[in-house]
Write a protein that holds these residues in place. Structure first.
Motif, PDB file in Angstrom:
ATOM      1  N   HIS A 195       0.832  -1.191   0.000  1.00 44.98           N
ATOM      2  CA  HIS A 195       0.000   0.000   0.000  1.00 44.98           C
ATOM      3  C   HIS A 195       0.870   1.245   0.000  1.00 44.98           C
ATOM      4  O   HIS A 195       1.702   1.431   0.898  1.00 44.98           O
ATOM      5  CB  HIS A 195      -0.904   0.029   1.238  1.00 44.98           C
ATOM      6  CG  HIS A 195      -2.049  -0.932   1.200  1.00 44.98           C
ATOM      7  ND1 HIS A 195      -3.321  -0.553   0.840  1.00 44.98           N
ATOM      8  CD2 HIS A 195      -2.111  -2.256   1.481  1.00 44.98           C
ATOM      9  CE1 HIS A 195      -4.124  -1.607   0.910  1.00 44.98           C
ATOM     10  NE2 HIS A 195      -3.421  -2.650   1.299  1.00 44.98           N
ATOM     11  N   LYS A 237       0.823   5.725  -1.207  1.00 46.92           N
ATOM     12  CA  LYS A 237      -0.001   6.886  -1.521  1.00 46.92           C
ATOM     13  C   LYS A 237       0.616   7.620  -2.708  1.00 46.92           C
ATOM     14  O   LYS A 237       1.815   7.465  -2.994  1.00 46.92           O
ATOM     15  CB  LYS A 237      -0.097   7.819  -0.308  1.00 46.92           C
ATOM     16  CG  LYS A 237      -0.766   7.204   0.919  1.00 46.92           C
ATOM     17  CD  LYS A 237      -0.808   8.205   2.061  1.00 46.92           C
ATOM     18  CE  LYS A 237      -1.523   7.615   3.285  1.00 46.92           C
ATOM     19  NZ  LYS A 237      -0.775   6.467   3.855  1.00 46.92           N
ATOM     20  N   ASP A 252       4.474   8.802  -3.079  1.00 43.94           N
ATOM     21  CA  ASP A 252       5.355   7.985  -2.239  1.00 43.94           C
ATOM     22  C   ASP A 252       6.492   7.368  -3.040  1.00 43.94           C
ATOM     23  O   ASP A 252       6.441   7.268  -4.273  1.00 43.94           O
ATOM     24  CB  ASP A 252       4.563   6.848  -1.582  1.00 43.94           C
ATOM     25  CG  ASP A 252       3.787   7.292  -0.356  1.00 43.94           C
ATOM     26  OD1 ASP A 252       3.898   8.474   0.026  1.00 43.94           O
ATOM     27  OD2 ASP A 252       3.062   6.447   0.211  1.00 43.94           O
ATOM     28  N   PRO A 282      -5.667   6.670  -7.642  1.00 45.44           N
ATOM     29  CA  PRO A 282      -5.703   5.621  -6.628  1.00 45.44           C
ATOM     30  C   PRO A 282      -6.477   4.406  -7.131  1.00 45.44           C
ATOM     31  O   PRO A 282      -7.556   4.537  -7.708  1.00 45.44           O
ATOM     32  CB  PRO A 282      -6.427   6.290  -5.460  1.00 45.44           C
ATOM     33  CG  PRO A 282      -7.303   7.315  -6.097  1.00 45.44           C
ATOM     34  CD  PRO A 282      -6.584   7.782  -7.333  1.00 45.44           C
ATOM     35  N   ASP A 300      -3.492   4.063  -2.380  1.00 45.41           N
ATOM     36  CA  ASP A 300      -4.629   4.334  -1.503  1.00 45.41           C
ATOM     37  C   ASP A 300      -5.277   5.688  -1.808  1.00 45.41           C
ATOM     38  O   ASP A 300      -4.668   6.563  -2.438  1.00 45.41           O
ATOM     39  CB  ASP A 300      -4.183   4.295  -0.043  1.00 45.41           C
ATOM     40  CG  ASP A 300      -3.958   2.874   0.466  1.00 45.41           C
ATOM     41  OD1 ASP A 300      -4.654   1.963  -0.015  1.00 45.41           O
ATOM     42  OD2 ASP A 300      -3.077   2.682   1.329  1.00 45.41           O
ATOM     43  N   GLY A 301      -6.505   5.839  -1.332  1.00 46.99           N
ATOM     44  CA  GLY A 301      -7.217   7.099  -1.453  1.00 46.99           C
ATOM     45  C   GLY A 301      -8.398   7.074  -2.389  1.00 46.99           C
ATOM     46  O   GLY A 301      -8.971   8.123  -2.701  1.00 46.99           O
ATOM     47  N   GLN A 360      -5.865  13.822  -8.481  1.00 45.09           N
ATOM     48  CA  GLN A 360      -5.355  12.569  -9.042  1.00 45.09           C
ATOM     49  C   GLN A 360      -5.792  12.397 -10.493  1.00 45.09           C
ATOM     50  O   GLN A 360      -6.235  11.336 -10.905  1.00 45.09           O
ATOM     51  CB  GLN A 360      -5.814  11.391  -8.191  1.00 45.09           C
ATOM     52  CG  GLN A 360      -5.561  11.545  -6.700  1.00 45.09           C
ATOM     53  CD  GLN A 360      -4.175  12.091  -6.383  1.00 45.09           C
ATOM     54  OE1 GLN A 360      -4.063  13.089  -5.697  1.00 45.09           O
ATOM     55  NE2 GLN A 360      -3.137  11.463  -6.894  1.00 45.09           N
TER      56      GLN A 360
END
Length: 608
Positions: free
Chosen positions: A103, A105, A108, A185, A213-214, A415
């Protein structure tokens, strides 16, 4: 900095930015150095690659989460054999987790230190310099690298590079994969990608889910839902019988299926009737769940359907290939897509909301429907993957940290990696196509070029300019289905063409969406009929400078050279190619950048 400003930078600044990122990555790499100043090997783990019995309850794969912008993981790549003498492969952590879900984000860094602890095998072929990884030029039958499938990450060394990266037996290597801040995501995945031996690694089970994630802040419909990460793999059947003819709905499958390492064990009796043992998945009465399904098979096409007592159920598609549907342009949140089945070629992912069956339903199942794959195709018959069973609360396995999606807080407008792709100007239109000379020659052809098998030492078949958008038509000239995948980028599906003329159906729910893998069904061989094709709008506006590949993701076909290389160069370098010199660039492992011109000269820039 927005995309338009990025495109206005000179190519020198773009290259410096990439080099700076690599320099920063080198700083992260110091975390796993031993006292001699080299990477510390990840030691092998006892009893690697465990598997469940057929009919077991589905458990969520073990999960690891990033912290403070970094997910640092250690992997021991190992092999063993099972009770049926099948070869297994897996990524094991020092604590014994197998193929954990990773996982991260947006923005990252994923840092993976991996040691190849499989036995040494003979030399398979030589890979010309420049090379990446401790294996150098020597590709063996046990070489390793890792592809971060679907991620819009860099194809450079120590990131998502697969053509030149080799980690041989006993060697250790470190990846530092930087995720774009605007990465959508959703569900991605990772797996080995060494040319010629990819199929055996995937059939052995060496793959895992990767989640950005998100998604709840892009699509609030999934807020707080219990999620099921379902990794579907394939493996040779235990019965050793020859498969049925391509497209036989009740035939013997080419490969068995597993879900989260639970096999469904095809068994054929004397009357030629094949039965299966589905896994068991628990749902609460009246519950909605968010299923995140990866087709991590080597060779098996899936057509997923939820059935209650044999009747198809409607599910709501939230994301395809890591991108929430209807999320890149228009008003947020985008609408979900209602379907009663979803075609999932090898390597694709789909994420959808499903309702639990009522207590009156006797048999609730996730099945894969028969695939009419063509006269030269594999047999992927109708079969169950799992049975859904209701449970009455208090199930402790449902309480793990990663078993619920996060809580929606506010719509996230950031995003949109593919925003405005629909109306972007098209720089180039191309035709590529799948072709075969049965039984052993497979080709990923480019119009106007001689037909040739994939060679990792060959020059790229296509050169594209970073910052541009291209439109490709991908045709299937063969008598079996093929699956188009391109690394580093996604594409917008504009149309599915000539399917019905050749007795096929268009895949539901994907036209107008952003994918990284798409199926092009079989041609029927009738010279009066056109080739089936898809028209795709490819997005080269990201951090994709370098060499990477496009290929059929049926890995039996890819390993038999149905693959080609594309090179993406900075816009300024592409412009030079229209003048007296043709310029391309590559980034070396020592931090220098080569700019190669058509007269054979190399200008080298080094950033200290």
């Amino acid at each position: 900095m927005n995309e338009r400003n990025k495109q206005q930078l000179s190519w020198e600044i773009l290259l410096c930015a990439v080099l700076l990122a690599l320099t920063q990555a080198a700083g992260f790499a110091q975390t796993t150095l031993n006292t001699s100043g080299t990477l510390a090997a990840v030691q092998p783990v006892a009893n690697p690659c465990p598997r469940f019995a057929a009919g077991s309850v589905v458990h969520q794969p073990a999960a690891l989460f990033s912290q403070n912008g970094v997910l640092s993981v250690q992997f021991s790549y190992q092999t063993t054999t099972d009770f049926a003498n099948r070869t297994l492969f897996c990524f094991m952590t020092p604590s014994g987790l197998e193929n954990p879900t990773l996982h991260v984000k947006p923005g990252d860094h994923l840092i993976i230190t991996v040691t190849n602890n499989t036995p040494a095998q003979p030399l398979y072929m030589s890979i010309d310099p420049p090379n990446c990884g401790p294996g150098g030029t020597h590709m063996t039958l046990s070489s390793l690298n890792i592809h971060y499938h679907g991620t819009n990450t860099s194809p450079t060394c120590h990131s998502d590079e697969v053509v030149k990266t080799l980690i041989n037996s006993g060697q250790t290597f470190q990846y530092n994969v930087a995720f774009p801040a605007n990465e959508p995501p959703g569900l991605y995945w990772y797996h080995p990608h060494v040319h010629g031996i990819s199929e055996q690694a995937l059939l052995g089970g060496a793959s895992g889910a990767l989640v950005v994630d998100g998604i709840e802040d892009i699509q609030p419909a999934v807020s707080d839902l219990r999620q099921q990460i379902l990794v579907i793999r394939d493996q040779p059947t235990i019965q050793g019988l020859n498969e049925g003819g391509g497209g036989d709905p009740e035939g013997i499958p080419y490969q068995d299926l597993t879900v989260n390492d639970i096999p469904n064990n095809a068994m054929t009796d004397a009357k030629n009737v094949t039965t299966y043992t589905p896994a068991v998945l628990h749902m609460g009465a009246g519950e909605k769940q968010f299923w995140r399904v990866a087709n991590s098979t080597a060779d098996t096409i899936l057509d997923l359907q939820v059935q209650f007592d044999g009747v198809p159920e409607t599910v709501q598609v939230v994301a395809i290939d890591g991108v929430p549907v209807n999320s890149q342009d228009g008003v947020q949140p985008g609408s979900l897509i209602a379907v009663n089945h979803f075609r999932l070629p090898p390597a694709s992912r789909v994420e959808f909301v499903v309702n639990a069956p009522s207590p009156s339903v006797k048999v609730a199942q996730l099945v894969t429907l028969n695939i009419p794959s063509g006269i030269d195709g594999d047999d992927d018959p109708t079969r169950p993957i799992l049975n859904i069973q209701l449970f009455a609360g208090g199930n402790s396995e449902q309480l793990a940290d990663d078993n619920r999606v996060g809580h929606f807080t506010a719509l996230n407008p950031n995003q949109k990696r593919f925003a405005h792709l629909t109306d972007a100007p098209i720089a180039v239109r191309r035709l590529v196509y799948f072709n075969e000379n049965q039984p052993t020659q497979f080709f990923m052809d480019v119009e106007g070029q001689p037909e040739k098998p994939f060679d990792p030492n060959a020059t790229p078949a296509i050169t594209a300019a970073q910052g541009t958008v291209e439109e490709w038509t991908v045709e299937n000239h063969a008598l079996e289905n093929h699956e188009f995948h391109i690394h580093q980028i996604h594409f917008l599906v504009e149309s599915q063409n000539n399917f019905e003329i050749n007795g096929n159906q268009q895949a539901p729910g994907i036209t107008g969406q952003y994918l990284d893998t798409i199926e092009v069904p079989t041609w029927d061989g009738n010279p009066a009929h056109p080739f089936p094709s898809v028209t795709l709008r490819l997005d080269f506006r990201g951090n994709d400078i370098g060499d990477f590949v496009f290929h059929c993701h049926i890995l039996n076909h890819e390993d038999q050279v149905m693959m080609s290389i594309i090179r993406v160069v900075p816009q300024a370098a592409a412009a030079v190619s229209t003048g007296s010199k043709k310029a391309t660039s590559s980034i070396n492992t020592n931090g220098s950048t080569n700019v190669t011109t058509s007269n054979g000269g190399i200008d080298k820039m080094v950033m200290k």
